[in-house]
Enzyme design. Structure first.
Site, PDB file in Angstrom:
ATOM      1  CG  ASP A  46     -84.614  -7.983  46.012  1.00 41.56           C
ATOM      2  OD1 ASP A  46     -84.036  -8.825  45.276  1.00 41.56           O
ATOM      3  OD2 ASP A  46     -84.526  -6.762  45.820  1.00 41.56           O
ATOM      4  CB  ILE A  47     -83.301 -13.791  45.226  1.00 44.89           C
ATOM      5  CG1 ILE A  47     -83.357 -13.303  43.772  1.00 44.89           C
ATOM      6  CG2 ILE A  47     -84.493 -14.657  45.587  1.00 44.89           C
ATOM      7  CD1 ILE A  47     -83.146 -14.419  42.753  1.00 44.89           C
ATOM      8  CG  LEU A  62     -91.873 -23.443  37.823  1.00 40.78           C
ATOM      9  CD1 LEU A  62     -92.675 -24.605  37.240  1.00 40.78           C
ATOM     10  CD2 LEU A  62     -90.414 -23.538  37.373  1.00 40.78           C
ATOM     11  CE1 TYR A 102     -84.744 -14.778  31.170  1.00 37.67           C
ATOM     12  CE2 TYR A 102     -84.544 -16.065  29.154  1.00 37.67           C
ATOM     13  CZ  TYR A 102     -85.008 -15.929  30.446  1.00 37.67           C
ATOM     14  OH  TYR A 102     -85.744 -16.948  31.017  1.00 37.67           O
ATOM     15  CD1 TRP A 126     -89.963 -20.871  24.143  1.00 43.28           C
ATOM     16  CD2 TRP A 126     -91.455 -21.559  22.633  1.00 43.28           C
ATOM     17  NE1 TRP A 126     -89.518 -20.499  22.907  1.00 43.28           N
ATOM     18  CE2 TRP A 126     -90.406 -20.905  21.966  1.00 43.28           C
ATOM     19  CE3 TRP A 126     -92.501 -22.083  21.885  1.00 43.28           C
ATOM     20  CZ2 TRP A 126     -90.378 -20.741  20.571  1.00 43.28           C
ATOM     21  CZ3 TRP A 126     -92.473 -21.936  20.505  1.00 43.28           C
ATOM     22  CH2 TRP A 126     -91.426 -21.271  19.858  1.00 43.28           C
ATOM     23  CG  ASP A 148     -85.671 -22.289  25.507  1.00 43.94           C
ATOM     24  OD1 ASP A 148     -85.868 -21.478  26.448  1.00 43.94           O
ATOM     25  OD2 ASP A 148     -86.366 -22.301  24.475  1.00 43.94           O
ATOM     26  CE  LYS A 186     -82.969 -18.022  34.063  1.00 46.85           C
ATOM     27  NZ  LYS A 186     -83.727 -17.910  35.339  1.00 46.85           N
ATOM     28  N   GLY A 221     -94.660 -15.997  40.784  1.00 46.79           N
ATOM     29  CA  GLY A 221     -94.574 -16.230  39.337  1.00 46.79           C
ATOM     30  C   GLY A 221     -95.324 -17.501  38.944  1.00 46.79           C
TER      31      GLY A 221
HETATM   32  N1  LIG Z   1     -91.724 -18.185  30.979  1.00 47.02           N
HETATM   33  C1  LIG Z   1     -90.967 -18.751  30.070  1.00 47.02           C
HETATM   34  O1  LIG Z   1     -91.299 -18.772  28.878  1.00 47.02           O
HETATM   35  C2  LIG Z   1     -89.682 -19.437  30.463  1.00 47.02           C
HETATM   36  C3  LIG Z   1     -88.942 -20.092  29.467  1.00 47.02           C
HETATM   37  C4  LIG Z   1     -87.741 -20.714  29.812  1.00 47.02           C
HETATM   38  C5  LIG Z   1     -87.302 -20.673  31.124  1.00 47.02           C
HETATM   39  N2  LIG Z   1     -88.023 -20.013  32.061  1.00 47.02           N
HETATM   40  C6  LIG Z   1     -87.501 -19.992  33.436  1.00 47.02           C
HETATM   41  O2  LIG Z   1     -88.426 -20.628  34.293  1.00 47.02           O
HETATM   42  C7  LIG Z   1     -88.391 -20.011  35.582  1.00 47.02           C
HETATM   43  C8  LIG Z   1     -89.789 -19.626  36.002  1.00 47.02           C
HETATM   44  O3  LIG Z   1     -90.344 -18.766  35.016  1.00 47.02           O
HETATM   45  P1  LIG Z   1     -91.804 -18.145  35.173  1.00 47.02           P
HETATM   46  O4  LIG Z   1     -92.347 -17.975  33.794  1.00 47.02           O
HETATM   47  O5  LIG Z   1     -92.576 -18.880  36.192  1.00 47.02           O
HETATM   48  O6  LIG Z   1     -91.420 -16.708  35.721  1.00 47.02           O
HETATM   49  P2  LIG Z   1     -92.390 -15.489  36.071  1.00 47.02           P
HETATM   50  O7  LIG Z   1     -93.816 -15.908  36.017  1.00 47.02           O
HETATM   51  O8  LIG Z   1     -91.936 -14.335  35.255  1.00 47.02           O
HETATM   52  O9  LIG Z   1     -92.025 -15.238  37.589  1.00 47.02           O
HETATM   53  C9  LIG Z   1     -90.794 -14.733  37.992  1.00 47.02           C
HETATM   54  C10 LIG Z   1     -91.005 -14.135  39.362  1.00 47.02           C
HETATM   55  O10 LIG Z   1     -89.754 -13.681  39.847  1.00 47.02           O
HETATM   56  C11 LIG Z   1     -89.999 -12.501  40.599  1.00 47.02           C
HETATM   57  N3  LIG Z   1     -88.772 -11.725  40.756  1.00 47.02           N
HETATM   58  C12 LIG Z   1     -88.151 -10.914  39.871  1.00 47.02           C
HETATM   59  N4  LIG Z   1     -87.063 -10.371  40.438  1.00 47.02           N
HETATM   60  C13 LIG Z   1     -86.976 -10.876  41.699  1.00 47.02           C
HETATM   61  C14 LIG Z   1     -86.080 -10.692  42.778  1.00 47.02           C
HETATM   62  N5  LIG Z   1     -85.029  -9.859  42.692  1.00 47.02           N
HETATM   63  N6  LIG Z   1     -86.313 -11.359  43.925  1.00 47.02           N
HETATM   64  C15 LIG Z   1     -87.377 -12.184  44.061  1.00 47.02           C
HETATM   65  N7  LIG Z   1     -88.275 -12.391  43.081  1.00 47.02           N
HETATM   66  C16 LIG Z   1     -88.070 -11.734  41.906  1.00 47.02           C
HETATM   67  C17 LIG Z   1     -91.051 -11.769  39.800  1.00 47.02           C
HETATM   68  O11 LIG Z   1     -91.729 -10.847  40.622  1.00 47.02           O
HETATM   69  P3  LIG Z   1     -92.128  -9.396  40.042  1.00 47.02           P
HETATM   70  O12 LIG Z   1     -92.898  -9.671  38.771  1.00 47.02           O
HETATM   71  O13 LIG Z   1     -92.942  -8.831  41.154  1.00 47.02           O
HETATM   72  O14 LIG Z   1     -90.837  -8.684  39.796  1.00 47.02           O
HETATM   73  C18 LIG Z   1     -91.958 -12.938  39.367  1.00 47.02           C
HETATM   74  O15 LIG Z   1     -92.987 -13.160  40.303  1.00 47.02           O
HETATM   75  C19 LIG Z   1     -87.396 -18.851  35.467  1.00 47.02           C
HETATM   76  O16 LIG Z   1     -86.141 -19.266  35.918  1.00 47.02           O
HETATM   77  C20 LIG Z   1     -87.328 -18.585  33.972  1.00 47.02           C
HETATM   78  O17 LIG Z   1     -86.092 -18.034  33.599  1.00 47.02           O
HETATM   79  C21 LIG Z   1     -89.210 -19.399  31.767  1.00 47.02           C
END
Ligand SMILES: NC(=O)c1ccc[n+]([C@@H]2O[C@H](COP(=O)([O-])OP(=O)(O)OC[C@H]3O[C@@H](n4cnc5c(N)ncnc54)[C@H](OP(=O)(O)O)[C@@H]3O)[C@@H](O)[C@H]2O)c1
Length: 295
Positions: free
Chosen positions: A44-45, A20, A133, A158, A110, A137, A18
């Protein structure tokens, strides 16, 4: 006796492909960490056996959980899946951390806040998530608190960066495809640049103050303001940007109207606020240009 303080620190970054997680892998590696960042397919967590195998093979000092369901509307349609990834997954990781004597870093959102507050949400505000969601979380945060002896929970907002999946990350792709480009102008939070958050996570770990953090850039904005700025900086003038309300986009999941956050704990441990989100956009635009060659 080997000097333990000289031992290379090992971080297992779950959800390793992902946005981050990829950013963290780069920054931690350049700081001398050994990083194992398996993809969803590799770890897979929600699979307890797979979590145990990952721990056994790598023996991490830290687990940084970046695995999450990213699509807020899909979570609304499939709550079981959302809770499995966002609550059960962190619980299993936290439990494994405890067994192995590792520390847990868990990322959250958030969207745990309701969104009616004028001003910044702090750790003193009670979370009241409105969407599946957000609820899943928050349940993940509680699971980490219950299971892990030593944890950092870091809420962000975001999150954007090269290769990310949300609106900010994909603004140039959207601008190519969607004419006019519809941008939400009545929802506020803080766009947070993934490389800034990755560095902040490293700083938090280095200080060693466990607890609940809000990890965001500063300033408040809308996706409309963000898109306008990014497109202008990229010299894209032929795309009309139309401000719309969140309601007009007819998403299934409710979103917080305002979810900008401030971090009381960072202030307490002496971390200066991160830069204004507007100061990160020129760097983002340059990175996208470098990654894609052009627009
Ligand atoms: N993006 C935002 O706007 C945002 C905002 C606030 C908070 N956050 C938080 O910040 C963190 C990082 O976000 P991000 O945007 O970097 O996320 P991301 O790009 O969507 O990446 C999430 C990753 O988790 C993987 N995943 C999903 N289910 C899984 C499982 N069961 N086991 C292992 N891996 C799994 C996904 O793989 P697949 O795609 O292959 O399923 C994806 O590679 C998360 O905790 C998110 O909630 C994000």
């Amino acid at each position: 006796m080997p000097d333990k303080s000289k031992e290379t620190r090992r971080a297992l970054v779950a959800g390793g492909h992902g946005l981050l997680a990829r950013t963290l892998r780069v920054s931690l590696t350049s700081s001398g960490w050994e990083v194992f960042a398996p993809s969803h397919a590799e770890l897979d967590i929600t699979d307890e056996g797979a979590v145990q195998r990952a721990f056994g093979g790598f023996r991490p000092h830290f687990v940084i959980n970046c695995a999450s369901t990213s699509n807020v509307d899909s979570c609304e349609r499939e709550p079981e899946w959302a809770f499995s990834v966002n609550e059960l997954g962190p619980r299993l990781l936290a439990r494994a951390c405890n067994k192995a004597g590792a520390e847990m870093v868990h990322t959250s959102t958030d969207y745990v806040f309701e969104g009616a507050k004028q001003g910044f949400y702090t750790q003193e505000d009670e979370p009241r998530p409105q969407s599946v969601y957000g609820k899943s979380k928050l349940a993940g945060e509680l699971a980490v608190r219950e299971e892990a002896a030593r944890f950092y929970i870091i809420r962000t907002s975001w999150l954007f960066g090269v290769g990310g999946g949300n609106f900010g990350s994909k603004v140039f792709e959207h601008a190519r495809r969607i004419k006019p480009l519809l941008c939400v102008a009545d929802q506020t939070s803080i766009p947070t640049y993934a490389p800034d958050l990755a560095r902040r996570i490293e700083e938090i770990i280095a200080l060693g103050g466990h607890g609940l953090y809000h990890g965001t850039n500063t300033g408040v904005g809308t996706w409309y303001e963000f898109a306008k700025m990014a497109l202008e900086l990229a010299g894209i003038e032929d795309v009309e940007i139309e401000p719309v309300s969140r309601a007009e986009l007819k998403g299934i999941a409710p979103r917080p109207g305002n979810s900008a956050m401030r971090c009381l704990l960072s202030e307490k441990v002496g971390l200066a606020p991160l830069r204004h989100w507007r100061d990160t956009v020129p760097e983002f635009v340059r990175e996208v240009q470098t990654a894609s060659g052009a627009f």
